[in-house]
Design an enzyme around this catalytic site. Sequence first.
Site, short mmCIF file in Angstrom:
data_model
loop_
_atom_site.label_atom_id
_atom_site.label_comp_id
_atom_site.label_asym_id
_atom_site.label_seq_id
_atom_site.Cartn_x
_atom_site.Cartn_y
_atom_site.Cartn_z
N LYS A 250 -21.17 10.50 112.31
CA LYS A 250 -20.56 11.17 111.14
C LYS A 250 -19.14 11.57 111.50
O LYS A 250 -18.95 12.33 112.47
CB LYS A 250 -21.36 12.41 110.76
CG LYS A 250 -20.67 13.32 109.73
CD LYS A 250 -21.52 14.53 109.39
CE LYS A 250 -20.89 15.40 108.33
NZ LYS A 250 -19.85 16.30 108.84
N HIS A 274 -14.80 16.02 108.03
CA HIS A 274 -15.39 17.33 108.27
C HIS A 274 -14.94 18.33 107.20
O HIS A 274 -14.74 19.51 107.47
CB HIS A 274 -14.99 17.82 109.67
CG HIS A 274 -16.03 18.62 110.38
ND1 HIS A 274 -16.72 18.13 111.46
CD2 HIS A 274 -16.51 19.88 110.20
CE1 HIS A 274 -17.56 19.06 111.91
NE2 HIS A 274 -17.45 20.12 111.15
C1 LIG Z 1 -19.30 26.00 106.16
C2 LIG Z 1 -19.29 24.61 106.71
C3 LIG Z 1 -19.90 24.35 107.91
C4 LIG Z 1 -19.93 23.05 108.40
N1 LIG Z 1 -20.62 22.79 109.56
C5 LIG Z 1 -20.73 21.52 109.99
C6 LIG Z 1 -21.51 21.22 111.13
O1 LIG Z 1 -22.10 22.11 111.76
N2 LIG Z 1 -21.59 19.92 111.50
C7 LIG Z 1 -20.96 18.92 110.82
O2 LIG Z 1 -21.07 17.74 111.20
N3 LIG Z 1 -20.21 19.19 109.74
C8 LIG Z 1 -20.08 20.44 109.30
N4 LIG Z 1 -19.34 20.70 108.17
C9 LIG Z 1 -18.73 19.59 107.44
C10 LIG Z 1 -19.69 19.07 106.36
O3 LIG Z 1 -20.76 18.37 106.94
C11 LIG Z 1 -19.00 18.09 105.40
O4 LIG Z 1 -18.41 17.04 106.13
C12 LIG Z 1 -17.95 18.75 104.52
O5 LIG Z 1 -18.34 20.05 104.14
C13 LIG Z 1 -17.72 17.91 103.27
O6 LIG Z 1 -16.69 18.45 102.51
P1 LIG Z 1 -16.91 19.39 101.23
O7 LIG Z 1 -17.28 20.73 101.75
O8 LIG Z 1 -15.57 19.38 100.57
O9 LIG Z 1 -17.98 18.77 100.37
C14 LIG Z 1 -19.29 22.00 107.69
C15 LIG Z 1 -18.64 22.29 106.48
C16 LIG Z 1 -18.64 23.58 105.99
C17 LIG Z 1 -17.97 23.84 104.67
#
Ligand SMILES: Cc1cc2nc3c(=O)[nH]c(=O)nc-3n(C[C@H](O)[C@H](O)[C@H](O)COP(=O)(O)O)c2cc1C
Length: 386
Positions: A250, A274
């Site tokens: 990812k 991310h």
């Molecule tokens: C609060 C928060 C925590 C996140 N934690 C992780 C994580 O632990 N691992 C990961 O691969 N991505 C993490 N992400 C990224 C999300 O998997 C994702 O790629 C992203 O939120 C997509 O964008 P969007 O919030 O605009 O839909 C996180 C995103 C947010 C908003």
Amino acid sequence: MRVSILVFASVALAARPFLNEPDTGIDEALGSTPDGTLPDLDSLVGLPDFEWAARRGMNTSAYTYYRNGAAGEWSYRNNLEVFQRFRLRPRVMVDITKIESTLPTTILGHNFSAPFFISPCARGGYAHPDGELNLVKGAGAGNILYMPALYASKSIEDIYMARVSNASTPQVLFQQVYLTENDTETQQLFARIEKAGSKAIIMTVDSAADGNRHRARRYGVGSADSSYSYLTWDLYHKLSNMTKLPIIPKGIQTLDDARLAVENGVKAFMISNHGGRQLDTTPSSLEVALEIYNEDPEIFKQVEVYADGGVRYGADVLKLLALGVKAVGVGRPFMFSNVYGVDGVKRVIEMLKHEVAIDAANLGVGDLKKIGPEYVNWKSVNGWFS
Ligand SMILES: Cc1cc2nc3c(=O)[nH]c(=O)nc-3n(C[C@H](O)[C@H](O)[C@H](O)COP(=O)(O)O)c2cc1C
């Protein structure tokens, strides 16, 4: 000279300010909601409304952890803005009356009711004491895929215990991981994930180092994974031999790495920056998917490609599917919806399903499986380059 001033003036007038929450009248309708309380769930009409509500209902540091992007947040903003730079090409006089029946899809061979899923996001407990339990139950009720994050507020075991069984088939979850160089730890983690019942491992590859998060630093709510990580294709092969589950990288952000993912035998990969939280000025998933489509469209047929970042409307989902993306992830709106508990999560699923269906219908798509790049004008308008 006169011409260039006119050009500047017209660009300045044409430029629109960035709107984190686009103006759809929510302030007029719900603005009298007292701070610290939530408006009625039924009064919310779209995914961005959940951020509006959560901003009032959550404490500032918790809200900031969810909302945050890296550095100047240019990637965060671009993720949201990129979708409106590409205009749709709606077709008319098409029978679209069966569109809702075409939403169900498979993801790695598992059946789901819609081509979108809940992306892995850490610290679900910031929005609700039941944290990820609401996300797993909501996803189960709506029959969509949920990817629990490793740095969840609840344990892996508790999250998988909360799965909803559908016709005696346990709910399908894909477990996200961050890995250390310690093979014993990894082996133990994989064993735990398999035992809990995950059907795949989502290996985050876009955060080799701490994210440069200015907004979050003001409140001490930075990245859950702040160390330097050893992430290579050699490691990918070593890890693949430690588990029977498919490992899905990812965070692919270039055509080059998409090609390498295929060459290295992945069954699927996820395009992601991310949510713009790691490295500022990285491209949005739509831009990366477009690059792959333009240069090597076969990739979308060779493996399953998922994508996330900035998806807030049905039409955003459609644009990614049009390029060949198999399923689209949504992060923050689900995290914010959790201030309402499981009902909030269910509501986001219903809303997005409905928007995907009506937007596809108005686009003249009668069968979602048949959407293709011809439904979008890929010449960018009002972008940095056209
Ligand atoms: C609060 C928060 C925590 C996140 N934690 C992780 C994580 O632990 N691992 C990961 O691969 N991505 C993490 N992400 C990224 C999300 O998997 C994702 O790629 C992203 O939120 C997509 O964008 P969007 O919030 O605009 O839909 C996180 C995103 C947010 C908003």
